[in-house]
Motif scaffolding. Structure first.
Motif: not given
Length: 207
Positions: A86-87, A39-40, A52-54, A92-96
């Motif tokens: 990766c899924l 979790a980011c 874009r999240f990598s 709004p405040d986190i990318v899992t």
């Protein structure tokens, strides 16, 4: 000559990274199926529409892009990756990142990179590294079921122990038998002596 270029690059970096922050855990352990969840958390000031999240893997000074998730503010999940799947589940405040297909060779440092593609200007930032540990369950299972080899000196010790045990039992039985026999002989002698005393009659000689 180089001073204005250096100042311009530094200023551009400050502008692109200002108001953006990513935080991620220090360590994550994958399960026995080669799956892990990373979790980011992120904070972005200003408007953003295309993001874009990598997920990056760091090997020394080399950085490898493992998977990429691009989405809009609709926050729809997206999948990517080949060997490692990766899924990405945005919010709004986190990318899992739900990661699967991991092997022991995938153990290492991973970081999340956030890029705001639209609206301009382009902005990007990168989080601190997370140590992702993938245990080698195959070798652990093989070690757990590996048969124990019997060593020669263990077998000799076992035989010696059994011989001594049998010998001690035999000696104990002989001693118990002798003690009981002695008690039986003593009792029988006393019984015979007592019977003779009861049957004895004095004999008187008249003068």
């Amino acid at each position: 000559m180089l001073l204005p270029v250096f100042i311009g690059i530094s200023w551009l970096h400050i502008i692109t990274s200002e108001g953006m922050e990513i935080s991620q855990p220090a360590a994550v352990v994958a399960n026995r199926h080669g799956q892990a969840t990373l979790a980011c958390d992120y904070k972005v000031r200003g408007s953003m529409e295309d993001i874009r999240f990598s997920l990056l893997k760091k090997i020394g000074k080399k950085t490898t892009e493992i998977c990429v998730v691009a989405y809009s503010t609709g926050y729809e999940p997206a999948a990517s990756g080949n060997a490692i799947r990766c899924l990405g589940i945005p919010a709004p405040d986190i990318v899992t990142f739900n990661i699967s297909g991991l092997t022991v060779d995938d153990t290492g440092l991973y970081s999340c990179k956030l890029e705001v593609m639209y609206p301009p200007p382009y902005r990007s930032t990168e989080g601190s590294a997370t140590f992702l540990y993938v245990p080698d369950l195959t070798s652990q299972c093989a070690q757990s079921v590996e048969p124990v080899e019997s060593k020669p000196y263990d077998l000799a010790f076992l035989i010696t122990f059994l011989v001594m045990l049998v010998y001690s039992l035999l000696v104990t039985c002989v001693l118990i038998f002798k003690r009981r026999k002695r008690r039986w002989d003593t009792s029988l002698y006393g019984h015979v002596l007592q019977s003779n005393c009861k049957n004895y009659h004095p004999y008187y000689i008249q003068m």
